[in-house]
Design a protein around this motif. Structure first.
Motif, PDB file in Angstrom:
ATOM      1  N   LEU A   1      -4.479 -10.045  -4.390  1.00  0.00           N
ATOM      2  CA  LEU A   1      -3.821 -10.349  -5.660  1.00  0.00           C
ATOM      3  C   LEU A   1      -4.047 -11.786  -6.111  1.00  0.00           C
ATOM      4  N   ASP A   2      -4.001 -12.732  -5.164  1.00  0.00           N
ATOM      5  CA  ASP A   2      -4.125 -14.148  -5.521  1.00  0.00           C
ATOM      6  C   ASP A   2      -5.551 -14.663  -5.449  1.00  0.00           C
ATOM      7  N   GLY A   3      -6.510 -13.775  -5.218  1.00  0.00           N
ATOM      8  CA  GLY A   3      -7.900 -14.183  -5.136  1.00  0.00           C
ATOM      9  C   GLY A   3      -8.365 -14.546  -3.744  1.00  0.00           C
ATOM     10  N   SER A   4      -7.470 -14.478  -2.755  1.00  0.00           N
ATOM     11  CA  SER A   4      -7.862 -14.754  -1.368  1.00  0.00           C
ATOM     12  C   SER A   4      -8.662 -13.573  -0.821  1.00  0.00           C
ATOM     13  N   PRO A   5      -9.526 -13.815   0.167  1.00  0.00           N
ATOM     14  CA  PRO A   5     -10.336 -12.721   0.709  1.00  0.00           C
ATOM     15  C   PRO A   5      -9.490 -11.764   1.534  1.00  0.00           C
ATOM     16  N   PRO A   6      -9.839 -10.488   1.595  1.00  0.00           N
ATOM     17  CA  PRO A   6      -9.090  -9.529   2.402  1.00  0.00           C
ATOM     18  C   PRO A   6      -9.265  -9.812   3.894  1.00  0.00           C
ATOM     19  N   ALA A   7      -8.413  -9.184   4.688  1.00  0.00           N
ATOM     20  CA  ALA A   7      -8.438  -9.435   6.135  1.00  0.00           C
ATOM     21  C   ALA A   7      -8.027  -8.182   6.895  1.00  0.00           C
TER      22      ALA A   7
ATOM     23  N   VAL B   1       2.139  -8.942   2.267  1.00  0.00           N
ATOM     24  CA  VAL B   1       1.464  -7.998   1.382  1.00  0.00           C
ATOM     25  C   VAL B   1       0.715  -8.585   0.185  1.00  0.00           C
ATOM     26  N   GLY B   2       0.578  -9.891   0.055  1.00  0.00           N
ATOM     27  CA  GLY B   2      -0.031 -10.391  -1.170  1.00  0.00           C
ATOM     28  C   GLY B   2      -1.142 -11.399  -1.037  1.00  0.00           C
ATOM     29  N   SER B   3      -1.152 -12.149   0.048  1.00  0.00           N
ATOM     30  CA  SER B   3      -2.154 -13.197   0.196  1.00  0.00           C
ATOM     31  C   SER B   3      -2.503 -13.373   1.662  1.00  0.00           C
ATOM     32  N   THR B   4      -3.766 -13.251   1.985  1.00  0.00           N
ATOM     33  CA  THR B   4      -4.162 -13.440   3.382  1.00  0.00           C
ATOM     34  C   THR B   4      -4.098 -14.908   3.788  1.00  0.00           C
ATOM     35  N   ASN B   5      -3.966 -15.792   2.810  1.00  0.00           N
ATOM     36  CA  ASN B   5      -3.861 -17.222   3.138  1.00  0.00           C
ATOM     37  C   ASN B   5      -2.632 -17.512   3.999  1.00  0.00           C
ATOM     38  N   ILE B   6      -1.587 -16.686   3.854  1.00  0.00           N
ATOM     39  CA  ILE B   6      -0.341 -16.959   4.583  1.00  0.00           C
ATOM     40  C   ILE B   6       0.012 -15.855   5.570  1.00  0.00           C
ATOM     41  N   MET B   7      -0.901 -14.936   5.807  1.00  0.00           N
ATOM     42  CA  MET B   7      -0.654 -13.879   6.786  1.00  0.00           C
ATOM     43  C   MET B   7      -0.981 -14.359   8.188  1.00  0.00           C
TER      44      MET B   7
ATOM     45  N   TYR C   1      -2.779  -5.101   3.798  1.00  0.00           N
ATOM     46  CA  TYR C   1      -2.543  -4.632   2.430  1.00  0.00           C
ATOM     47  C   TYR C   1      -2.199  -5.844   1.571  1.00  0.00           C
ATOM     48  N   CYS C   2      -3.079  -6.184   0.638  1.00  0.00           N
ATOM     49  CA  CYS C   2      -2.844  -7.403  -0.154  1.00  0.00           C
ATOM     50  C   CYS C   2      -3.157  -7.225  -1.625  1.00  0.00           C
ATOM     51  N   ASP C   3      -3.349  -5.962  -2.078  1.00  0.00           N
ATOM     52  CA  ASP C   3      -3.734  -5.743  -3.482  1.00  0.00           C
ATOM     53  C   ASP C   3      -2.608  -5.173  -4.334  1.00  0.00           C
ATOM     54  N   GLY C   4      -1.542  -4.691  -3.701  1.00  0.00           N
ATOM     55  CA  GLY C   4      -0.396  -4.177  -4.437  1.00  0.00           C
ATOM     56  C   GLY C   4      -0.615  -2.856  -5.140  1.00  0.00           C
TER      57      GLY C   4
END
Length: 378
Positions: free
Chosen positions: A45-51, A90-96, A125-128
């Motif tokens: 969602l925030d433009g971060s890459p998936p993980a 669920v929204g940003s891999t930057n903080i997962m 899951y980060c795309d909502g």
């Protein structure tokens, strides 16, 4: 010094998944960022890459793979989606952070005898939008990206290169909001592995129905309408369904399961806590746990169960469509209750046993709990 060496040795052994008890009790696995995802436009969602979180198989399991799509609801408007970008889940891999592997992902042989030594992948899951969105335009005011379908493809590309393409046995699983894309991509997953001996799918707690008379605002239809209009999910939906009906209706399992050719297993409570709360409302959901449901509320629950059961695949060919439906009030068992000792038992068979028998073609289960009112799990 001796104690330090012992601790280091235990940590090393755990990381290699060589032992199944002791220090492996809490099996936390670090995230892996998908390479080249951003260049493919496959972003959160925030433009971060998936993980995803990956743990290598070992022993006889080195050629076998489980890939699970995680769940976590949906975002149905810009405000909801922006809120998710600040979530650690669920929204940003930057903080997962790392993820705990347990249940079907456990490396404890006594808890998970059939799958403990497989390669295991837990896709974050980060795309909502349940891995279905695909909108090119990004509003500069919000910087929200709706690219769930691209995330699925980017993850698959990386896993295939990592060894999935050589899988002997493979399983695509999904929980809750990850359950629908598991159905949606089941046949596609099978096509990616043409040389594999056995490829099947497993939808856990994702069989949300199009209730005829929901007591709460339109049940799941409101959610799926938002995915179509906000996330651009129509392109990912099966054309065999969208050519015949409103795309929104093609999110509901009763409208797509008949189109799935790859064997798929459905596990769910007839009184799934998320579905009951969403569809029947908080009052009925609460009365179950307080054991204060009126005769009218119990009638509503029984009618809902009957309607739910009619949407399941028919038991004509359980080899192709396996089912395990219990009456415990819970949501998602694949992680927290998915062990042989879980207590999820119907007709003297546990959910993990029924699924494993079905997956390995030992016995084809189609299990329906005959209890007509919900039971509180211990």
């Amino acid at each position: 010094m001796m104690m330090a060496n012992l601790q280091f040795f235990c940590l090393l052994v755990c990381s290699l998944a060589i032992i199944k008890t002791g220090c492996a009790k809490d099996n936390w696995v670090e995230k892996t960022i998908v390479k080249n995802a951003i260049s493919k436009g496959a972003v959160c969602l925030d433009g971060s890459p998936p993980a995803y979180h990956f743990q290598s198989g070992f022993g006889e399991g080195v050629e076998n793979w489980i890939v699970q799509l995680s769940g976590g609801g949906w975002c149905t408007n810009v405000t909801d989606c922006l809120d998710r970008t600040r979530s650690i889940y669920v929204g940003s891999t930057n903080i997962m952070g790392p993820w705990k592997f347990e249940g079907l992902f456990s490396i404890n042989k006594s808890e998970n005898p059939d799958f403990y030594n497989w390669n295991k992948v837990f896709v974050r899951y980060c795309d909502g939008g349940a891995f279905t969105g695909d909108v090119e335009y990004v509003d500069p005011a919000t910087n929200l990206h709706f690219r769930g379908a691209r995330i699925f493809e980017a993850v698959m590309d990386e896993l295939l290169a990592k060894g999935l393409k050589n899988a002997k046995n493979a399983l695509l699983a999904g929980t809750s909001a990850g359950g629908y894309p598991t159905m949606l991509y089941c046949d596609h997953f099978r096509s990616l592995l043409p040389k594999s001996k056995r490829v099947k799918c497993f939808a856990d707690a994702g069989h949300f129905i199009h209730a005829k008379n929901p007591m709460q605002a339109r049940g799941f239809e409101e959610v799926y309408n938002a995915l179509v209009t906000l996330q651009g999910s129509t392109k990912a939906l099966p054309k065999a369904c969208t050519s015949k009906m409103n795309p929104v209706l093609c999110f509901f399992p009763e409208n797509i399961l008949q189109h799935i050719k790859t064997p798929i297993f459905t596990a769910m409570s007839a009184y799934d806590s998320f579905q009951v709360n969403k569809t029947l409302g908080q009052d009925i959901f609460s009365c179950i746990f307080s054991r204060t449901c009126t005769s009218s509320q119990n009638k509503t629950l029984r009618e809902f169960r009957s309607e739910f059961l009619t949407t399941l695949p028919k038991p004509h060919n359980p080899k192709l469509k396996g089912v395990f439906i219990d009456s415990f009030v819970h949501h998602s068992a694949i992680q927290w209750r998915w062990t042989i000792q879980s207590g999820l038992v119907v007709n003297n068979v546990s959910a993990p046993e029924a699924f494993a028998d079905w997956y390995f073609d030992r016995k084809y289960w189609y299990v329906i709990d005959e209890k007509v009112l919900p039971t509180i799990p211990k």
